[in-house]
Design a protein around this motif. Structure first.
Motif, PDB file in Angstrom:
ATOM      1  N   ILE A 111       0.840  -1.203   0.000  1.00 24.19           N
ATOM      2  CA  ILE A 111       0.000   0.000   0.000  1.00 24.19           C
ATOM      3  C   ILE A 111       0.873   1.249   0.000  1.00 24.19           C
ATOM      4  O   ILE A 111       2.010   1.242   0.467  1.00 24.19           O
ATOM      5  N   GLY A 112       0.335   2.355  -0.529  1.00 21.08           N
ATOM      6  CA  GLY A 112       1.079   3.608  -0.573  1.00 21.08           C
ATOM      7  C   GLY A 112       1.334   4.165   0.813  1.00 21.08           C
ATOM      8  O   GLY A 112       0.428   4.205   1.651  1.00 21.08           O
ATOM      9  N   LYS A 113       2.586   4.579   1.052  1.00 16.10           N
ATOM     10  CA  LYS A 113       2.958   5.140   2.352  1.00 16.10           C
ATOM     11  C   LYS A 113       3.781   6.405   2.113  1.00 16.10           C
ATOM     12  O   LYS A 113       4.690   6.411   1.276  1.00 16.10           O
ATOM     13  N   TRP A 114       3.468   7.453   2.866  1.00 12.91           N
ATOM     14  CA  TRP A 114       4.206   8.706   2.756  1.00 12.91           C
ATOM     15  C   TRP A 114       4.574   9.222   4.133  1.00 12.91           C
ATOM     16  O   TRP A 114       3.781   9.127   5.075  1.00 12.91           O
TER      17      TRP A 114
ATOM     18  N   LEU B 268      -1.826  21.440   7.239  1.00  7.67           N
ATOM     19  CA  LEU B 268      -1.850  20.874   5.897  1.00  7.67           C
ATOM     20  C   LEU B 268      -3.154  20.110   5.680  1.00  7.67           C
ATOM     21  O   LEU B 268      -3.745  19.582   6.615  1.00  7.67           O
ATOM     22  N   ARG B 269      -3.573  20.035   4.433  1.00  9.15           N
ATOM     23  CA  ARG B 269      -4.803  19.311   4.104  1.00  9.15           C
ATOM     24  C   ARG B 269      -4.554  18.389   2.914  1.00  9.15           C
ATOM     25  O   ARG B 269      -5.076  18.614   1.825  1.00  9.15           O
ATOM     26  N   PRO B 270      -3.733  17.352   3.090  1.00 17.35           N
ATOM     27  CA  PRO B 270      -3.511  16.426   1.976  1.00 17.35           C
ATOM     28  C   PRO B 270      -4.809  15.748   1.578  1.00 17.35           C
ATOM     29  O   PRO B 270      -5.513  15.193   2.417  1.00 17.35           O
ATOM     30  N   ALA B 271      -5.132  15.822   0.282  1.00 15.99           N
ATOM     31  CA  ALA B 271      -6.377  15.240  -0.240  1.00 15.99           C
ATOM     32  C   ALA B 271      -7.593  15.755   0.520  1.00 15.99           C
ATOM     33  O   ALA B 271      -8.616  15.080   0.606  1.00 15.99           O
ATOM     34  N   GLY B 272      -7.472  16.968   1.090  1.00 16.95           N
ATOM     35  CA  GLY B 272      -8.580  17.556   1.824  1.00 16.95           C
ATOM     36  C   GLY B 272      -8.775  17.001   3.217  1.00 16.95           C
ATOM     37  O   GLY B 272      -9.774  17.317   3.876  1.00 16.95           O
ATOM     38  N   LEU B 273      -7.817  16.196   3.707  1.00 18.59           N
ATOM     39  CA  LEU B 273      -7.944  15.565   5.018  1.00 18.59           C
ATOM     40  C   LEU B 273      -7.050  16.259   6.034  1.00 18.59           C
ATOM     41  O   LEU B 273      -5.934  16.671   5.720  1.00 18.59           O
ATOM     42  N   ALA B 274      -7.532  16.380   7.253  1.00 22.65           N
ATOM     43  CA  ALA B 274      -6.769  17.039   8.308  1.00 22.65           C
ATOM     44  C   ALA B 274      -5.854  16.039   9.001  1.00 22.65           C
ATOM     45  O   ALA B 274      -6.282  14.950   9.376  1.00 22.65           O
ATOM     46  N   ILE B 275      -4.585  16.408   9.172  1.00 22.71           N
ATOM     47  CA  ILE B 275      -3.664  15.600   9.964  1.00 22.71           C
ATOM     48  C   ILE B 275      -4.035  15.771  11.437  1.00 22.71           C
ATOM     49  O   ILE B 275      -4.298  16.885  11.892  1.00 22.71           O
TER      50      ILE B 275
ATOM     51  N   LYS C 231      -4.188  16.483  15.352  1.00 19.70           N
ATOM     52  CA  LYS C 231      -3.469  17.511  16.102  1.00 19.70           C
ATOM     53  C   LYS C 231      -2.623  16.930  17.222  1.00 19.70           C
ATOM     54  O   LYS C 231      -1.668  17.564  17.676  1.00 19.70           O
ATOM     55  N   ASP C 232      -2.973  15.759  17.712  1.00 17.98           N
ATOM     56  CA  ASP C 232      -2.272  15.168  18.847  1.00 17.98           C
ATOM     57  C   ASP C 232      -1.565  13.888  18.423  1.00 17.98           C
ATOM     58  O   ASP C 232      -2.113  13.083  17.661  1.00 17.98           O
ATOM     59  N   SER C 233      -0.327  13.707  18.938  1.00 18.95           N
ATOM     60  CA  SER C 233       0.393  12.470  18.654  1.00 18.95           C
ATOM     61  C   SER C 233      -0.369  11.298  19.259  1.00 18.95           C
ATOM     62  O   SER C 233      -1.071  11.435  20.261  1.00 18.95           O
ATOM     63  N   GLU C 234      -0.227  10.161  18.647  1.00 19.64           N
ATOM     64  CA  GLU C 234      -0.941   8.919  18.948  1.00 19.64           C
ATOM     65  C   GLU C 234      -2.339   8.900  18.351  1.00 19.64           C
ATOM     66  O   GLU C 234      -2.952   7.846  18.271  1.00 19.64           O
ATOM     67  N   GLN C 235      -2.856  10.043  17.923  1.00 20.27           N
ATOM     68  CA  GLN C 235      -4.158  10.044  17.266  1.00 20.27           C
ATOM     69  C   GLN C 235      -4.013   9.589  15.821  1.00 20.27           C
ATOM     70  O   GLN C 235      -3.009   9.846  15.167  1.00 20.27           O
ATOM     71  N   CYS C 236      -5.038   8.923  15.315  1.00 21.28           N
ATOM     72  CA  CYS C 236      -5.093   8.526  13.913  1.00 21.28           C
ATOM     73  C   CYS C 236      -6.423   8.973  13.324  1.00 21.28           C
ATOM     74  O   CYS C 236      -7.425   9.075  14.035  1.00 21.28           O
ATOM     75  N   LEU C 237      -6.403   9.220  12.036  1.00 23.09           N
ATOM     76  CA  LEU C 237      -7.629   9.501  11.304  1.00 23.09           C
ATOM     77  C   LEU C 237      -7.787   8.432  10.239  1.00 23.09           C
ATOM     78  O   LEU C 237      -6.951   8.306   9.346  1.00 23.09           O
ATOM     79  N   LEU C 238      -8.836   7.623  10.355  1.00 25.10           N
ATOM     80  CA  LEU C 238      -9.143   6.595   9.370  1.00 25.10           C
ATOM     81  C   LEU C 238     -10.403   7.023   8.649  1.00 25.10           C
ATOM     82  O   LEU C 238     -11.481   7.089   9.238  1.00 25.10           O
ATOM     83  N   THR C 239     -10.255   7.340   7.372  1.00 24.49           N
ATOM     84  CA  THR C 239     -11.401   7.801   6.601  1.00 24.49           C
ATOM     85  C   THR C 239     -11.235   7.383   5.152  1.00 24.49           C
ATOM     86  O   THR C 239     -10.198   7.646   4.536  1.00 24.49           O
ATOM     87  N   GLY C 240     -12.231   6.703   4.624  1.00 25.16           N
ATOM     88  CA  GLY C 240     -12.145   6.257   3.243  1.00 25.16           C
ATOM     89  C   GLY C 240     -10.934   5.371   3.025  1.00 25.16           C
ATOM     90  O   GLY C 240     -10.733   4.374   3.710  1.00 25.16           O
ATOM     91  N   ASP C 241     -10.090   5.775   2.077  1.00 18.41           N
ATOM     92  CA  ASP C 241      -8.901   4.990   1.733  1.00 18.41           C
ATOM     93  C   ASP C 241      -7.660   5.427   2.496  1.00 18.41           C
ATOM     94  O   ASP C 241      -6.569   4.924   2.227  1.00 18.41           O
ATOM     95  N   PHE C 242      -7.782   6.366   3.429  1.00 14.47           N
ATOM     96  CA  PHE C 242      -6.620   6.964   4.079  1.00 14.47           C
ATOM     97  C   PHE C 242      -6.548   6.637   5.566  1.00 14.47           C
ATOM     98  O   PHE C 242      -7.562   6.577   6.257  1.00 14.47           O
ATOM     99  N   LEU C 243      -5.304   6.469   6.041  1.00 17.81           N
ATOM    100  CA  LEU C 243      -5.018   6.438   7.471  1.00 17.81           C
ATOM    101  C   LEU C 243      -3.912   7.450   7.718  1.00 17.81           C
ATOM    102  O   LEU C 243      -2.811   7.321   7.168  1.00 17.81           O
ATOM    103  N   LEU C 244      -4.194   8.477   8.518  1.00 22.71           N
ATOM    104  CA  LEU C 244      -3.225   9.528   8.821  1.00 22.71           C
ATOM    105  C   LEU C 244      -2.819   9.415  10.279  1.00 22.71           C
ATOM    106  O   LEU C 244      -3.671   9.303  11.169  1.00 22.71           O
TER     107      LEU C 244
ATOM    108  N   PHE D 132      -4.911   3.035   1.083  1.00 22.72           N
ATOM    109  CA  PHE D 132      -5.287   1.653   0.814  1.00 22.72           C
ATOM    110  C   PHE D 132      -5.879   1.425  -0.574  1.00 22.72           C
ATOM    111  O   PHE D 132      -6.360   0.335  -0.857  1.00 22.72           O
ATOM    112  N   SER D 133      -5.843   2.436  -1.435  1.00 22.23           N
ATOM    113  CA  SER D 133      -6.355   2.299  -2.794  1.00 22.23           C
ATOM    114  C   SER D 133      -5.195   2.321  -3.777  1.00 22.23           C
ATOM    115  O   SER D 133      -4.120   2.846  -3.487  1.00 22.23           O
ATOM    116  N   GLU D 134      -5.404   1.754  -4.967  1.00 21.06           N
ATOM    117  CA  GLU D 134      -4.338   1.717  -5.963  1.00 21.06           C
ATOM    118  C   GLU D 134      -4.139   3.052  -6.661  1.00 21.06           C
ATOM    119  O   GLU D 134      -3.104   3.290  -7.284  1.00 21.06           O
TER     120      GLU D 134
END
Length: 227
Positions: A46-49, A59-66, A68-81, A94-96
């Motif tokens: 899977i793609g990793k950056w 920053l708003r990569p692909a319109g998604l918010a990173i 604000k707090d360490s240890e937090q994750c955002l799982l939405t659609g094809d993305f995990l931030l 998680f998408s090609e």
């Protein structure tokens, strides 16, 4: 002209039943005799950056918010931030399809630098207790969350996606060179629970459920495939 071919750092001995070539990777969608979990799924393709810089939450990569707090994750659609620290975040996709932000200066593609393994099933945390001293069951942390620390003495990024019994899921990312060793140790540690390799389709079905799909998924089924 020969086409580019990428190789996963992890190789299971089980026989694939379905394979898809995706972005020059051979992705195993399903193994023969996939029946009862828990499962270990190779997601190294899977793609990793890595995202580095100041004020990352702005920053708003692909319109998604990173987060604000360490240890937090955002799982939405094809993305995990994941925010690891104030100036370092990671994005897993998680998408090609290649995200629009992939060529921006703040983003470094590290897809081939890391192995990524998903441990799925109700026994996931019993198995992880054999591999790490990290507290993945602390009630103070709500999934999805990230912890940095050693897994079998290898510094890793550990993401707890779910603690919902049969739908429990832990992702472990480690440097590529350690991927095969960690996978083999995980399989050995999970022998008493009959841990076995699983294809990407199992993970994808669970991910759809986390994204709001109402169809229940039971990966500890006695027979058959995930519906």
């Amino acid at each position: 002209m020969k086409s580019l071919k990428r190789y996963s750092p992890i190789k299971f001995i089980d026989t694939p039943a379905r394979i898809q070539v995706r972005n020059d990777w051979e992705v195993v969608l399903e193994y023969e005799n996939e029946q009862k979990g828990p499962f270990l799924v190779d997601l190294s393709h899977i793609g990793k950056w890595d995202v580095e810089g100041e004020d990352l939450p702005l920053l708003r990569p692909a319109g998604l918010a990173i987060p604000k707090d360490s240890e937090q994750c955002l799982l939405t659609g094809d993305f995990l931030l994941n925010l690891i620290k104030w100036n370092w975040a990671t994005i897993w996709h998680f998408s090609e399809d290649m995200p629009d932000f992939a060529e921006e200066f703040a983003f470094t593609n590290v897809t081939e630098a890391y192995a990524l393994i998903a441990l799925l099933g109700r026994e996931a945390f019993s198995i992880m207790e054999k591999l790490t001293s990290l507290d993945l069951l602390s009630p103070k942390r709500k999934p999805p969350f990230l912890i940095m620390g050693p897994v079998v003495h290898i510094r890793s990024q550990v993401v707890v996606l779910s603690r919902e019994r049969d739908r429990s899921a832990v992702l472990v990312a480690c440097p590529r060179g350690y991927g095969q060793s960690i996978a083999e140790i995980m399989l050995e540690s999970g022998k008493e629970y009959r841990l076995r390799p699983g294809g990407e389709n199992i993970f994808s079905s669970l991910r759809e459920m986390w994204g709001g799909t109402t169809n229940p998924v039971n990966i500890n089924r006695e027979e058959g495939k995930v519906n």
